[in-house]
Design an enzyme around this catalytic site. Structure first.
Site, short mmCIF file in Angstrom:
data_model
loop_
_atom_site.label_atom_id
_atom_site.label_comp_id
_atom_site.label_asym_id
_atom_site.label_seq_id
_atom_site.Cartn_x
_atom_site.Cartn_y
_atom_site.Cartn_z
N ASP A 41 -6.99 -1.10 -4.99
CA ASP A 41 -8.59 -0.65 -3.93
C ASP A 41 -8.89 -0.01 -4.15
O ASP A 41 -10.31 0.03 -4.11
CB ASP A 41 -8.05 -0.14 -2.61
CG ASP A 41 -6.75 -1.31 -1.64
OD1 ASP A 41 -7.13 -2.63 -2.12
OD2 ASP A 41 -5.73 -0.92 -0.98
N ASP A 75 0.76 -1.11 -0.08
CA ASP A 75 0.27 -0.08 -0.33
C ASP A 75 0.78 1.40 0.20
O ASP A 75 2.01 1.50 0.31
CB ASP A 75 -1.35 0.04 1.42
CG ASP A 75 -1.67 -1.18 1.25
OD1 ASP A 75 -2.48 -1.59 0.15
OD2 ASP A 75 -2.77 -2.00 2.55
#
Length: 217
Positions: free
Chosen positions: A180, A146
């Site tokens: 995401d 991430d």
């Protein structure tokens, strides 16, 4: 919209997602960050062993089950998208479906292979691609990379807010990735425009059902 267009959308999102993750893994230490726009957008490298936006499903078995669930969802998703294309559903729905599929596949790649092809990331050294001693984890045990961080607001909440008044608060706090974001955009867009996306299909189904009703003599 044809099925190959769905595939191209998935491939495009996957390339962007994986290229950014590869660069992050091989150029940044864990928790290192670059400020892109002061106060609201940063590239902040972190990893998580679980779901989107840093959520986790506990334990080693939880990680394996989550990865297998993602794999099953992607396989079923591609088959379902082919059906939607054949039924000539709304182009917007197909694009959103492709984004959701791409996002699921992007994080699936991390979970399945990143533990095998990268060394462990730490606070002092960047990861090595295809290290001689092997990767940091086995198959299905990779961590999801991430990096997108939007701390739009940082400060203390007013005292009059119940329970949380006076606490330090960050909005938006989760750190996420392109995969995401693709899933979120796809899901939210379907929810917002669901009437438009499904109207034509419902009208067609109603018309076909009406034709099947026998005419009274």
């Amino acid at each position: 919209m044809k099925y190959r267009h769905v595939i191209w959308i998935v491939v495009a999102v996957l390339v962007i997602d994986q290229a950014l993750k590869f660069w992050i893994k091989t150029h940044m230490n864990f928790n290192q960050e670059y400020i892109i726009f002061p106060n609201w957008f940063r590239i902040h490298f972190t990893e998580n062993p679980g779901m989107a936006y840093g959520l986790e499903l506990g334990g080693e078995w939880g990680k394996v089950l989550l990865t297998l669930f993602r794999l099953a969802a992607v396989v079923i998703g591609f088959r379902y998208m082919r059906t939607l294309v054949k039924q000539q559903h709304h182009t917007g729905l197909l694009i959103c479906g492709a984004l959701i599929l791409a996002g699921a596949a992007g994080n699936l790649i991390d979970s399945m292979f990143y533990g095998l092809i990268f060394s462990e990331t730490n606070f002092y050294d960047v990861a090595t691609f295809l290290p001689k001693g092997g990767g940091y984890a086995g198959f299905l045990h990779g961590k999801v990379v991430d990096m997108l961080y939007f701390p739009v607001y940082r400060g203390y909440l007013p005292q009059w807010i119940p329970f949380k008044g006076g606490d330090y608060f960050v909005f938006f706090n989760p750190i996420f990735n392109i995969a995401d974001a693709a899933i979120s955009v796809g899901v939210i867009t379907i929810l917002v425009f669901q009437k438009r996306f499904f109207a034509k299909h419902h009208e067609k189904a109603a018309a076909e059902k009406a034709q099947e009703v026998p005419v009274a003599k």
